[in-house]
Design an enzyme around this catalytic site. Structure first.
Site, PDB file in Angstrom:
ATOM      1  N   TYR A  92       0.842  -1.192   0.000  1.00 45.09           N
ATOM      2  CA  TYR A  92       0.000   0.000   0.000  1.00 45.09           C
ATOM      3  C   TYR A  92       0.882   1.248   0.000  1.00 45.09           C
ATOM      4  CZ  TYR A  92      -3.853  -3.150   0.953  1.00 45.09           C
ATOM      5  OH  TYR A  92      -4.774  -4.163   0.855  1.00 45.09           O
ATOM      6  N   ASN A 115     -12.494  -0.306  -5.114  1.00 44.51           N
ATOM      7  CA  ASN A 115     -12.252  -0.561  -6.532  1.00 44.51           C
ATOM      8  C   ASN A 115     -13.469  -1.271  -7.131  1.00 44.51           C
ATOM      9  OD1 ASN A 115     -11.334  -1.389  -9.059  1.00 44.51           O
ATOM     10  ND2 ASN A 115      -9.919  -2.904  -8.241  1.00 44.51           N
ATOM     11  N   CYS A 123      -6.326  -4.899  -7.935  1.00 44.08           N
ATOM     12  CA  CYS A 123      -6.098  -4.585  -6.521  1.00 44.08           C
ATOM     13  C   CYS A 123      -5.627  -5.811  -5.743  1.00 44.08           C
ATOM     14  CB  CYS A 123      -7.349  -3.974  -5.904  1.00 44.08           C
ATOM     15  SG  CYS A 123      -8.842  -4.950  -6.082  1.00 44.08           S
ATOM     16  N   HIS A 124      -5.797  -7.010  -6.321  1.00 49.96           N
ATOM     17  CA  HIS A 124      -5.320  -8.225  -5.647  1.00 49.96           C
ATOM     18  C   HIS A 124      -3.790  -8.265  -5.564  1.00 49.96           C
ATOM     19  CE1 HIS A 124      -5.436  -9.340  -9.934  1.00 49.96           C
ATOM     20  NE2 HIS A 124      -4.429 -10.150  -9.660  1.00 49.96           N
ATOM     21  N   GLU A 150      -0.925 -16.259 -11.006  1.00 51.08           N
ATOM     22  CA  GLU A 150      -0.004 -15.364 -11.701  1.00 51.08           C
ATOM     23  C   GLU A 150       1.459 -15.752 -11.430  1.00 51.08           C
ATOM     24  OE1 GLU A 150      -0.721 -11.214 -11.055  1.00 51.08           O
ATOM     25  OE2 GLU A 150      -2.808 -11.350 -11.690  1.00 51.08           O
TER      26      GLU A 150
END
Length: 154
Positions: A92, A115, A123-124, A150
């Site tokens: 953050y 979001n 945002c993940h 990912e």
């Protein structure tokens, strides 16, 4: 007037909405937006197809017109989120620095929480400064699943 359609996906039911020209929402679960037609538009279908390619590890970047609605600060944060590369994470505080206010970590967290276009605005990929997974509208289990997916592809 918005258009909305629901899909069953690898991570459960999702709702995708558009305003006729841009994707405006991706929500977890079946979310009924006010003043919204339940119709699968060409744009919503394309968003769903790109999402499936992402889930199948065939896509790392989305090519969709997005139009999230929020404050000037939220829009800055969401824009910064879209710059986080596939397979990477940041804190953050990293995002706060990127938007020009290194002391705004909590405000970044609140913007992240609001979001409206999850996954497409990733945002993940934002985690706590200590490396721990914190808060996610879809639940930490989905956040973890997206990051693991990912990681193994990236």
């Amino acid at each position: 007037m918005k258009n909305t359609f629901y899909y069953e996906t690898l991570i459960g039911k999702i709702t995708i909405s558009d305003n006729g020209t841009h994707i405006t929402n991706l929500n977890f679960g079946e979310v009924h937006l006010e003043d919204s037609n339940i119709v699968e538009t060409k744009l919503i279908k394309e968003a769903y197809n790109q999402l499936n390619e992402y889930f199948n590890k065939e896509r790392e970047q989305f090519e969709l017109p997005l139009s999230p609605q929020g404050t000037e600060f939220q829009l800055k944060v969401w824009s910064a989120l879209r710059e986080i590369p596939y397979g990477e994470t940041c804190s953050y505080k990293d995002i706060a620095i990127k938007v020009g206010n290194e002391k705004a970590s909590r405000a970044v967290g609140m913007a992240n929480n609001r979001n409206p276009i999850a996954i497409f605005v990733p945002c993940h990929r934002v985690i706590g400064a200590n490396g721990k997974l914190v808060g996610y509208a879809g639940g930490l289990d989905i956040k973890e699943k997206l990051l693991e997916m990912e990681k193994y592809n990236g």
